[in-house]
Structures are given as structure tokens and as C-alpha cells.
Design an enzyme around this catalytic site. Structure first.
Site, PDB file in Angstrom:
ATOM      1  N   LEU A  85      -7.862 -10.561   0.755  1.00  0.00           N
ATOM      2  CA  LEU A  85      -8.065 -12.015   0.836  1.00  0.00           C
ATOM      3  C   LEU A  85      -8.015 -12.495   2.291  1.00  0.00           C
ATOM      4  CD1 LEU A  85      -5.675 -13.147  -2.077  1.00  0.00           C
ATOM      5  CD2 LEU A  85      -8.174 -13.005  -2.138  1.00  0.00           C
ATOM      6  N   SER A  86      -7.638 -11.593   3.210  1.00  0.00           N
ATOM      7  CA  SER A  86      -7.383 -12.004   4.597  1.00  0.00           C
ATOM      8  C   SER A  86      -8.591 -12.646   5.297  1.00  0.00           C
ATOM      9  CB  SER A  86      -6.883 -10.813   5.415  1.00  0.00           C
ATOM     10  OG  SER A  86      -5.632 -10.414   4.912  1.00  0.00           O
ATOM     11  N   LYS A 128       0.525   0.935   8.527  1.00  0.00           N
ATOM     12  CA  LYS A 128       1.578   0.140   9.175  1.00  0.00           C
ATOM     13  C   LYS A 128       2.489   0.983  10.075  1.00  0.00           C
ATOM     14  CE  LYS A 128       1.920  -3.849   6.145  1.00  0.00           C
ATOM     15  NZ  LYS A 128       2.766  -4.721   5.348  1.00  0.00           N
ATOM     16  N   ASP A 166       5.785  -9.942   8.389  1.00  0.00           N
ATOM     17  CA  ASP A 166       6.095  -9.928   6.951  1.00  0.00           C
ATOM     18  C   ASP A 166       7.493 -10.506   6.683  1.00  0.00           C
ATOM     19  OD1 ASP A 166       3.742  -8.880   5.915  1.00  0.00           O
ATOM     20  OD2 ASP A 166       4.388  -6.804   6.169  1.00  0.00           O
ATOM     21  N   GLY A 179      12.586  -1.821  -5.542  1.00  0.00           N
ATOM     22  CA  GLY A 179      11.663  -1.041  -4.721  1.00  0.00           C
ATOM     23  C   GLY A 179      12.237  -0.811  -3.341  1.00  0.00           C
ATOM     24  N   GLY A 193       7.533  -0.069   1.977  1.00  0.00           N
ATOM     25  CA  GLY A 193       7.301  -0.798   3.231  1.00  0.00           C
ATOM     26  C   GLY A 193       7.712  -2.255   3.160  1.00  0.00           C
ATOM     27  N   ARG A 248      13.165   3.711  -7.814  1.00  0.00           N
ATOM     28  CA  ARG A 248      13.089   4.873  -8.716  1.00  0.00           C
ATOM     29  C   ARG A 248      13.552   6.133  -7.997  1.00  0.00           C
ATOM     30  NH1 ARG A 248       6.734   5.559 -10.221  1.00  0.00           N
ATOM     31  NH2 ARG A 248       5.864   5.506  -8.127  1.00  0.00           N
ATOM     32  N   LEU A 259       6.729 -10.248  -5.027  1.00  0.00           N
ATOM     33  CA  LEU A 259       5.786 -10.140  -3.906  1.00  0.00           C
ATOM     34  C   LEU A 259       4.342  -9.972  -4.373  1.00  0.00           C
ATOM     35  CD1 LEU A 259       8.227  -9.941  -2.020  1.00  0.00           C
ATOM     36  CD2 LEU A 259       7.086  -8.105  -0.816  1.00  0.00           C
ATOM     37  N   TYR A 314       0.911 -10.807  -5.825  1.00  0.00           N
ATOM     38  CA  TYR A 314       0.242 -12.107  -5.918  1.00  0.00           C
ATOM     39  C   TYR A 314      -1.068 -12.026  -6.709  1.00  0.00           C
ATOM     40  CZ  TYR A 314      -1.896  -9.951  -1.845  1.00  0.00           C
ATOM     41  OH  TYR A 314      -2.486  -9.051  -1.009  1.00  0.00           O
TER      42      TYR A 314
HETATM   43  P1  NAP Z   1       4.863   0.757  -0.805  1.00  0.00           P
HETATM   44  O1  NAP Z   1       5.247   0.935   0.613  1.00  0.00           O
HETATM   45  O2  NAP Z   1       3.941   1.754  -1.439  1.00  0.00           O
HETATM   46  O3  NAP Z   1       6.231   0.664  -1.666  1.00  0.00           O
HETATM   47  C1  NAP Z   1       6.216   0.471  -3.053  1.00  0.00           C
HETATM   48  C2  NAP Z   1       7.613   0.720  -3.633  1.00  0.00           C
HETATM   49  O4  NAP Z   1       7.519   0.499  -5.047  1.00  0.00           O
HETATM   50  C3  NAP Z   1       8.141   2.137  -3.441  1.00  0.00           C
HETATM   51  O5  NAP Z   1       9.538   2.111  -3.411  1.00  0.00           O
HETATM   52  C4  NAP Z   1       7.625   2.808  -4.711  1.00  0.00           C
HETATM   53  O6  NAP Z   1       8.360   3.948  -5.087  1.00  0.00           O
HETATM   54  C5  NAP Z   1       7.864   1.717  -5.720  1.00  0.00           C
HETATM   55  N1  NAP Z   1       7.029   1.879  -6.900  1.00  0.00           N
HETATM   56  C6  NAP Z   1       5.684   1.989  -6.955  1.00  0.00           C
HETATM   57  N2  NAP Z   1       5.276   2.116  -8.237  1.00  0.00           N
HETATM   58  C7  NAP Z   1       6.401   2.125  -9.003  1.00  0.00           C
HETATM   59  C8  NAP Z   1       6.652   2.255 -10.387  1.00  0.00           C
HETATM   60  N3  NAP Z   1       5.659   2.375 -11.268  1.00  0.00           N
HETATM   61  N4  NAP Z   1       7.942   2.253 -10.818  1.00  0.00           N
HETATM   62  C9  NAP Z   1       8.957   2.127  -9.936  1.00  0.00           C
HETATM   63  N5  NAP Z   1       8.788   1.980  -8.595  1.00  0.00           N
HETATM   64  C10 NAP Z   1       7.524   1.989  -8.141  1.00  0.00           C
HETATM   65  O7  NAP Z   1       4.127  -0.646  -1.032  1.00  0.00           O
HETATM   66  P2  NAP Z   1       4.468  -2.034  -0.300  1.00  0.00           P
HETATM   67  O8  NAP Z   1       3.668  -2.175   0.938  1.00  0.00           O
HETATM   68  O9  NAP Z   1       5.945  -2.183  -0.205  1.00  0.00           O
HETATM   69  O10 NAP Z   1       3.838  -3.080  -1.346  1.00  0.00           O
HETATM   70  C11 NAP Z   1       4.415  -3.245  -2.618  1.00  0.00           C
HETATM   71  C12 NAP Z   1       3.813  -4.473  -3.320  1.00  0.00           C
HETATM   72  O11 NAP Z   1       4.111  -5.645  -2.586  1.00  0.00           O
HETATM   73  C13 NAP Z   1       2.287  -4.421  -3.474  1.00  0.00           C
HETATM   74  O12 NAP Z   1       1.945  -4.925  -4.730  1.00  0.00           O
HETATM   75  C14 NAP Z   1       1.791  -5.347  -2.389  1.00  0.00           C
HETATM   76  O13 NAP Z   1       0.552  -5.962  -2.717  1.00  0.00           O
HETATM   77  C15 NAP Z   1       2.902  -6.384  -2.360  1.00  0.00           C
HETATM   78  N6  NAP Z   1       3.025  -7.015  -1.045  1.00  0.00           N
HETATM   79  C16 NAP Z   1       2.856  -8.368  -1.001  1.00  0.00           C
HETATM   80  C17 NAP Z   1       2.969  -9.032   0.213  1.00  0.00           C
HETATM   81  C18 NAP Z   1       2.779 -10.513   0.257  1.00  0.00           C
HETATM   82  O14 NAP Z   1       2.489 -11.046   1.338  1.00  0.00           O
HETATM   83  N7  NAP Z   1       2.969 -11.204  -0.842  1.00  0.00           N
HETATM   84  C19 NAP Z   1       3.249  -8.312   1.390  1.00  0.00           C
HETATM   85  C20 NAP Z   1       3.424  -6.914   1.299  1.00  0.00           C
HETATM   86  C21 NAP Z   1       3.307  -6.275   0.061  1.00  0.00           C
HETATM   87  P3  NAP Z   1       7.777   5.426  -4.835  1.00  0.00           P
HETATM   88  O15 NAP Z   1       7.844   5.651  -3.351  1.00  0.00           O
HETATM   89  O16 NAP Z   1       8.667   6.264  -5.649  1.00  0.00           O
HETATM   90  O17 NAP Z   1       6.344   5.390  -5.318  1.00  0.00           O
END
Ligand code: NAP
Length: 296
Positions: A17-18, A70, A106, A143, A146, A167, A243, A245
Site C-alpha cells: 500500500l506504500s 530489514k 516502526d 510473536g 521483526g 511458538r 498489527l 491490517y
Molecule cells: P516476522 O519477522 O516473520 O515475525 C513473525 C512472528 O510471528 C514470528 O515470531 C513467527 O514465528 C510468528 N508466527 C508466524 N506464523 C505463526 C503461526 N502460524 N503461529 C504462531 N506464530 C507464528 O514478521 P513481522 O515483520 O514481525 O510481521 C508480522 C505481521 O505484522 C505481518 O502480518 C505484518 O504485515 C504485520 N506488520 C504490520 C505493521 C504495521 O505497520 N501495521 C508493521 C510491521 C509488520 P516463527 O519464527 O516461528 O515463524
């Protein structure tokens, strides 16, 4: 008049969406420019370096960075801001005094939106030590990836006591260890212990003011999933910040609202972190409302 060349590095980027959000910001500030998507394969470090050299030459004025780059961009940067250093990830790149800087908006974006979202009576800060209506401010972060790093950094700096449920409990422990210098300790637990109603769930939940979901659980196309058990009854003073959206109302948020709880998805954080990056690149403060309207 300067023409701002901005963009986003990530992979894949087709649903981003950026471009809409930043084009709206340019218009709202009466600036000329564009925002380009730069999909770079996770293994392609050469293309990453080549793109960053275009920032060094002044051809590109600012870049956002998303998954999976990142952390990958860090070796190519001259300096990290203290925030990016503490989080260990970069989402914003720009040139300052001939140095290629990596920053992270962030954390500040999340906190800015959280403050708008939380009911005014959630917080009182006697003598600078924030408290909730029900004692110290306790938050459960779901979670440990990142975005959990950025969220935990923001919450610790705001005086919250953080519990991380993941997890992989080792991942949560690693995150906790990297913030060991903070006054408030971080507790870690396994996400499945909440899903299975194990351990001291009742006492954990009753002490909370806030739950933040940083996992992608519930994100399109898996909109029928939630990181919390469906039948988990939460006290009325708990607020939920998801988080995710996309969709605009996740199963987690819908369930919380149906219990009468205050709950939101992460669109506000998306806008805030984008606006803060835009301010670093251009020195102009864009209208959040205009940015929001661009993706409605
Ligand atoms: P990430 O670095 O991949 O981290 C995701 C985390 O969730 C990890 O701890 C992962 O564990 C865990 N996870 C993934 N699938 C899972 C499941 N089925 N059951 C349990 N734990 C699970 O991703 P991220 O960058 O943090 O982003 C995560 C979410 O936040 C995304 O949906 C992203 O779109 C959203 N986000 C939103 C914003 C915003 O501005 N609103 C900003 C950043 C991110 P494992 O390592 O074990 O897979």
C-alpha cells in the site's frame, strides 16, 4: 523545485500500500516526486548494493525497507540511528552529511498510534512511572519476529512490563536477552500455553492492560484464524492492538469487539511509520488523514 525520488525495497511487493500512501503524502505537502517499488530477491545482495549506491549518489532521496531485507541492508549502511541499532532492523534509509543512514520508524509509528488508540483512562503517569487503572502497565506481545522487536522496544521505553508469547520460546528469549539493559524485565512463554489454556493463564490475563499481536495469524487469506483461543474471555480493561491490517477487521479484533473490548488493527501504525519516514526524507509533515484516505 526538488523532485523527490522515493521507494520501497522488499520481496514480494505486489500488494504494498506504500506507493498510494506516499503519493498522497507528496500531494498533501504540495511536493513533486514519486514512490517506486524495488522488488529485490532475498539472495540478490548485488542488486541491493546497487540500489543503495543510488541513494549515496543523490539520485534516490529515501527508501523504505520491508521483509526480507530489514536486516540484510545493514552491512551496506554507514551508520544506524540508536533506535535502529537497538531494534537490529532498518525500515528507512536516507543520506545525511554524505553518510548512508539506517533508521527505524516502526517503533515510533506503533507508539504514536497506540497513544491515539488507548482509552484516555488507561494511562496515568505519576512521577513519570506509567500505571494503568489496574496497577502497573502489563502487556502481552504475541510473536517474537521483526515487528515484535520494534513493538517491544517502543513499549519498554514507554514504561510497560512486557510478556512475550511465541511458538518458538527460544526466539522470544533471544528478543528478551537483547533488551537486557532495560530496567523492566521481560517474561517469555510459549504461545501454545495460552492456546491450550495452560500455566497461569488466568493470572496473566487478569493483570494485563494490553495485548499486541505481532504474528501474521489472521492475515488474508487466513482470515478465519486468530492467535488467541476463541473461547478465551478477557477482562474489560484489556485493549487489543493487532498489527495485521489486511483484512481491516481481523478475527482477533472482531472477537474482542464482540466481548465489548477496545480493539484495533494496524492500519494506523502503517500510516504513522510511513509519515515518520516521509518527514525524515522531506522535512515536511504530511496529513495523516490524507494518507489514510488514499487507501480507504
Ligand atoms: P516476522 O519477522 O516473520 O515475525 C513473525 C512472528 O510471528 C514470528 O515470531 C513467527 O514465528 C510468528 N508466527 C508466524 N506464523 C505463526 C503461526 N502460524 N503461529 C504462531 N506464530 C507464528 O514478521 P513481522 O515483520 O514481525 O510481521 C508480522 C505481521 O505484522 C505481518 O502480518 C505484518 O504485515 C504485520 N506488520 C504490520 C505493521 C504495521 O505497520 N501495521 C508493521 C510491521 C509488520 P516463527 O519464527 O516461528 O515463524
Amino acid at each position: 523545485m526538488r523532485i523527490y525520488r522515493l521507494g520501497l525495497i522488499g520481496y514480494p511487493l505486489s500488494h504494498s500500500l506504500s506507493p498510494k500512501i506516499h503519493t498522497a503524502a507528496l500531494r498533501a505537502c504540495d511536493l513533486e516526486g514519486d514512490y517506486t517499488l524495488f522488488p529485490i530477491h532475498p539472495e540478490d545482495k548485488k542488486e541491493l548494493q546497487a540500489l543503495l549506491s543510488r541513494v549515496c549518489s543523490g539520485e534516490i532521496h529515501g527508501l523504505n525497507v520491508t521483509i526480507p531485507h530489514k536486516e540484510n541492508v545493514i552491512p551496506f549502511l554507514d551508520e544506524l540511528t540508536p533506535t535502529a541499532q537497538a531494534i537490529g532492523a532498518v525500515n528507512t534509509i536516507y543520506l545525511r552529511e554524505n553518510k548512508l543512514l539506517g533508521d527505524n520508524t516502526d517503533a515510533a509509528g506503533f507508539l504514536a498510534d497506540l497513544k491515539k488508540f488507548l482509552p484516555a483512562n488507561t494511562l496515568t503517569c505519576p512521577g513519570g512511572r506509567c500505571q494503568g487503572r489496574h496497577g502497573d502497565l502489563n502487556v502481552l506481545v504475541l510473536g517474537a519476529g521483526g515487528s515484535a522487536r520494534a513493538v517491544t522496544y517502543a513499549l519498554l521505553n514507554d514504561g510497560w512490563e512486557v510478556t512475550i508469547a511465541a511458538r518458538q520460546v527460544e526466539q522470544a528469549q533471544q528478543l528478551s536477552d537483547s533488551f537486557v539493559n532495560y530496567k523492566l524485565p521481560i517474561t517469555v512463554c510459549k504461545l501454545s500455553s495460552i492456546e491450550n489454556h495452560q500455566t497461569n493463564l488466568h493470572s496473566l490475563v487478569s493483570s494485563l492492560s494490553l495485548i499486541v499481536n505481532t504474528t501474521p495469524i489472521g492475515m488474508t487469506p487466513n482470515t478465519d484464524q486468530s492467535p488467541l483461543p476463541e473461547n478465551l474471555s478477557l477482562p474489560h480493561h484489556v485493549s487489543i492492538y493487532d498489527l495485521v491490517y489486511n483484512p481491516r477487521e481481523t478475527k482477533l479484533v472482531k472477537g474482542a469487539r464482540s466481548q465489548g473490548l477496545h480493539a484495533t488493527t494496524g492500519l494506523g501504525m502503517l500510516i504513522e511509520q510511513a509519515a515518520l519516514s516521509f518527514e525524515l526524507w522531506t522535512g515536511h509533515r504530511p496529513s495523516r488523514e490524507a494518507m489514510h484516505a488514499s487507501i480507504e
